[in-house]
Design a protein around this motif. Sequence first.
Motif, PDB file in Angstrom:
ATOM      1  N   ALA A 260       6.030   9.105 -10.545  1.00 23.00           N
ATOM      2  CA  ALA A 260       4.690   9.522 -10.973  1.00 23.00           C
ATOM      3  C   ALA A 260       4.157   8.667 -12.120  1.00 23.00           C
ATOM      4  N   PRO A 261       4.980   8.329 -13.138  1.00 31.10           N
ATOM      5  CA  PRO A 261       4.452   7.460 -14.200  1.00 31.10           C
ATOM      6  C   PRO A 261       4.045   6.076 -13.694  1.00 31.10           C
ATOM      7  N   ARG A 262       4.766   5.536 -12.728  1.00 33.19           N
ATOM      8  CA  ARG A 262       4.374   4.248 -12.159  1.00 33.19           C
ATOM      9  C   ARG A 262       3.019   4.369 -11.457  1.00 33.19           C
ATOM     10  N   ALA A 263       2.865   5.445 -10.698  1.00 36.47           N
ATOM     11  CA  ALA A 263       1.609   5.645  -9.977  1.00 36.47           C
ATOM     12  C   ALA A 263       0.444   5.826 -10.950  1.00 36.47           C
ATOM     13  N   ARG A 264       0.671   6.545 -12.061  1.00 34.27           N
ATOM     14  CA  ARG A 264      -0.393   6.718 -13.055  1.00 34.27           C
ATOM     15  C   ARG A 264      -0.771   5.372 -13.665  1.00 34.27           C
TER      16      ARG A 264
ATOM     17  N   GLY B  59      -0.523   2.444 -12.212  1.00 26.29           N
ATOM     18  CA  GLY B  59      -1.279   1.739 -11.200  1.00 26.29           C
ATOM     19  C   GLY B  59      -2.708   2.219 -11.106  1.00 26.29           C
ATOM     20  N   THR B  60      -2.899   3.519 -11.226  1.00 24.30           N
ATOM     21  CA  THR B  60      -4.245   4.084 -11.179  1.00 24.30           C
ATOM     22  C   THR B  60      -5.060   3.646 -12.389  1.00 24.30           C
ATOM     23  N   ARG B  61      -4.445   3.646 -13.576  1.00 22.00           N
ATOM     24  CA  ARG B  61      -5.137   3.168 -14.784  1.00 22.00           C
ATOM     25  C   ARG B  61      -5.647   1.746 -14.586  1.00 22.00           C
ATOM     26  N   LEU B  62      -4.771   0.883 -14.076  1.00 23.04           N
ATOM     27  CA  LEU B  62      -5.170  -0.516 -13.918  1.00 23.04           C
ATOM     28  C   LEU B  62      -6.232  -0.661 -12.831  1.00 23.04           C
ATOM     29  N   ALA B  63      -6.112   0.093 -11.752  1.00 21.15           N
ATOM     30  CA  ALA B  63      -7.121   0.035 -10.685  1.00 21.15           C
ATOM     31  C   ALA B  63      -8.478   0.446 -11.222  1.00 21.15           C
ATOM     32  N   ARG B  64      -8.516   1.470 -12.065  1.00 22.01           N
ATOM     33  CA  ARG B  64      -9.798   1.951 -12.599  1.00 22.01           C
ATOM     34  C   ARG B  64     -10.336   1.034 -13.693  1.00 22.01           C
ATOM     35  N   ALA B  65      -9.485   0.155 -14.221  1.00 21.49           N
ATOM     36  CA  ALA B  65      -9.937  -0.774 -15.253  1.00 21.49           C
ATOM     37  C   ALA B  65     -10.698  -1.958 -14.674  1.00 21.49           C
ATOM     38  N   VAL B  66     -10.579  -2.165 -13.361  1.00 22.30           N
ATOM     39  CA  VAL B  66     -11.225  -3.331 -12.751  1.00 22.30           C
ATOM     40  C   VAL B  66     -12.732  -3.150 -12.763  1.00 22.30           C
ATOM     41  N   ARG B  67     -13.428  -4.137 -13.336  1.00 25.40           N
ATOM     42  CA  ARG B  67     -14.886  -4.043 -13.409  1.00 25.40           C
ATOM     43  C   ARG B  67     -15.514  -4.674 -12.178  1.00 25.40           C
TER      44      ARG B  67
ATOM     45  N   ASP C 155       0.817  -1.221   0.000  1.00 23.44           N
ATOM     46  CA  ASP C 155       0.000   0.000   0.000  1.00 23.44           C
ATOM     47  C   ASP C 155       0.849   1.269   0.000  1.00 23.44           C
ATOM     48  N   GLN C 156       1.661   1.434  -1.048  1.00 26.60           N
ATOM     49  CA  GLN C 156       2.523   2.603  -1.186  1.00 26.60           C
ATOM     50  C   GLN C 156       2.061   3.436  -2.381  1.00 26.60           C
ATOM     51  N   PRO C 157       1.232   4.461  -2.155  1.00 25.57           N
ATOM     52  CA  PRO C 157       0.668   5.220  -3.280  1.00 25.57           C
ATOM     53  C   PRO C 157       1.701   5.942  -4.118  1.00 25.57           C
ATOM     54  N   TRP C 158       2.893   6.194  -3.591  1.00 26.98           N
ATOM     55  CA  TRP C 158       3.894   6.927  -4.356  1.00 26.98           C
ATOM     56  C   TRP C 158       4.309   6.187  -5.618  1.00 26.98           C
ATOM     57  N   PHE C 159       4.162   4.853  -5.652  1.00 31.79           N
ATOM     58  CA  PHE C 159       4.422   4.168  -6.921  1.00 31.79           C
ATOM     59  C   PHE C 159       3.282   3.252  -7.355  1.00 31.79           C
ATOM     60  N   MET C 160       2.283   3.027  -6.487  1.00 34.06           N
ATOM     61  CA  MET C 160       1.158   2.165  -6.832  1.00 34.06           C
ATOM     62  C   MET C 160      -0.069   2.937  -7.296  1.00 34.06           C
ATOM     63  N   GLY C 161      -0.109   4.249  -7.057  1.00 28.77           N
ATOM     64  CA  GLY C 161      -1.299   5.007  -7.394  1.00 28.77           C
ATOM     65  C   GLY C 161      -2.504   4.484  -6.637  1.00 28.77           C
ATOM     66  N   GLU C 162      -3.637   4.351  -7.332  1.00 27.95           N
ATOM     67  CA  GLU C 162      -4.871   3.912  -6.691  1.00 27.95           C
ATOM     68  C   GLU C 162      -4.922   2.414  -6.422  1.00 27.95           C
TER      69      GLU C 162
ATOM     70  N   GLY D  75      -4.256  -3.336   0.151  1.00 28.47           N
ATOM     71  CA  GLY D  75      -3.428  -4.510   0.328  1.00 28.47           C
ATOM     72  C   GLY D  75      -2.561  -4.870  -0.842  1.00 28.47           C
ATOM     73  N   ALA D  76      -2.454  -3.996  -1.846  1.00 26.79           N
ATOM     74  CA  ALA D  76      -1.563  -4.264  -2.973  1.00 26.79           C
ATOM     75  C   ALA D  76      -0.118  -4.283  -2.486  1.00 26.79           C
ATOM     76  N   ALA D  77       0.697  -5.150  -3.089  1.00 28.17           N
ATOM     77  CA  ALA D  77       2.088  -5.315  -2.695  1.00 28.17           C
ATOM     78  C   ALA D  77       2.975  -5.202  -3.920  1.00 28.17           C
ATOM     79  N   GLY D  78       4.202  -4.748  -3.711  1.00 24.35           N
ATOM     80  CA  GLY D  78       5.112  -4.634  -4.842  1.00 24.35           C
ATOM     81  C   GLY D  78       6.443  -4.054  -4.437  1.00 24.35           C
ATOM     82  N   HIS D  79       7.174  -3.564  -5.430  1.00 27.25           N
ATOM     83  CA  HIS D  79       8.502  -3.024  -5.186  1.00 27.25           C
ATOM     84  C   HIS D  79       8.933  -2.246  -6.418  1.00 27.25           C
ATOM     85  N   THR D  80       9.943  -1.403  -6.230  1.00 29.47           N
ATOM     86  CA  THR D  80      10.561  -0.685  -7.343  1.00 29.47           C
ATOM     87  C   THR D  80      12.053  -1.007  -7.378  1.00 29.47           C
TER      88      THR D  80
END
Length: 374
Positions: free
Chosen positions: A360-364, A366-374, A309-316, A321-326
């Motif tokens: 910022a591009p990573r976060a964008r 992440g936000t695109r994919l989050a908003r794509a979820v139906r 849950d790190q919005p600085w690179f995951m966006g929305e 509970g999203a997990a990841g790394h850079t």
Amino acid sequence: MSAPRLRVDTPERAGLDPEEIRHLAWDVEGLTRGGRPWAAGAVVVAGRGPVIAVQRAAGWAVRYAAYDPEAGAGVELPPGRRVAMTVDTPFDLASLTKLFTSVAAVQQIERGTLGIDTRIGAYLPDFRAAAAHGVTVRQLLTHTSGLRPELPLYDCADDTERLELLRAEAPVDAPGTYRYSDLNMLLLQQLLERMTGRGLDVLVRDGITRPLGMTSTGFGPCPGAAATEDQRRPWAKADRGPLRGVVHDENAWALGGVAGHAGLFSTGRDLAVFCRALLAGGAYGPARVLGPDFAELLLTPPGLGFAVDQPWFMGELAGRGAAGHTGFTGTSLVLDPATDIFLVLLANTVHPVRRPPDSAPRARAGTRLARAVR
């Protein structure tokens, strides 16, 4: 019972909005355009469940011959000598390597050969400073050992001197205090190698990449990889010149290219398999690299190796509970157990030279994919 393997299909079949997925691909393509783009090249692979809804490459795996510090810009190669990015281009993963080291450690925890709350002095008594402060395996995995971010191992004369630096390094904060540190994974590497009698490269290959069929993932050298940096002082910590196919991280380079915090190379498709296996409870196809409870343990806050849950690179994607790394070279991945989606974004942002970090591009994405979820 086999877990489903990944397949390429439409966003609709993945339960994702096709318009958002199209915009995600366009956004990534835009990151590589212009005179001074965010990255020379990029690859995105994203999907839901066993479906890859988008895999797109843009820009260049190799665009520059060198960096000109007087001009403050890269020296462009003639178009005929550039190397186009493809979806199969391997990348220097940088700190995404930490995730594989963490999985290798949790595999030992699952087998009962490693105690997660055991003090590392029980395994590495000669690492006297960390042992004296009671640093535990869990603290290494959660970056709460109190160890500083790094040591100048690249300035040491030989491996004996490098090892002695690590053995003498004490925490600068009280154990239990969060401080992101490469040293955590270097100590974890030492611990794993000591207790198993095998190198980290072998543990990762035999325990993770080979069972999962990740044939394009391994420690370098990797001659066909995307180029990274024209590495010279004063902006870098070593004078190595233009790098391609050899590890970018100076400490990992000094350690021979196999390190707990950096050194792996991989492709977008292979990392999608890695994400899929963890989302499926540690299984992919007929292979199982972790039991479901231990795969969940990796991703449960605060995460073992993984950031949660790190919005600085995951966006929305963050906040549920999203997990990841850079990774410093421009790599990242995010997986969201709540919606069964994954996002791999690989870019050579340090080609031809490192620059101030910009997620910022990573976060964008992440936000695109989050908003794509139906």
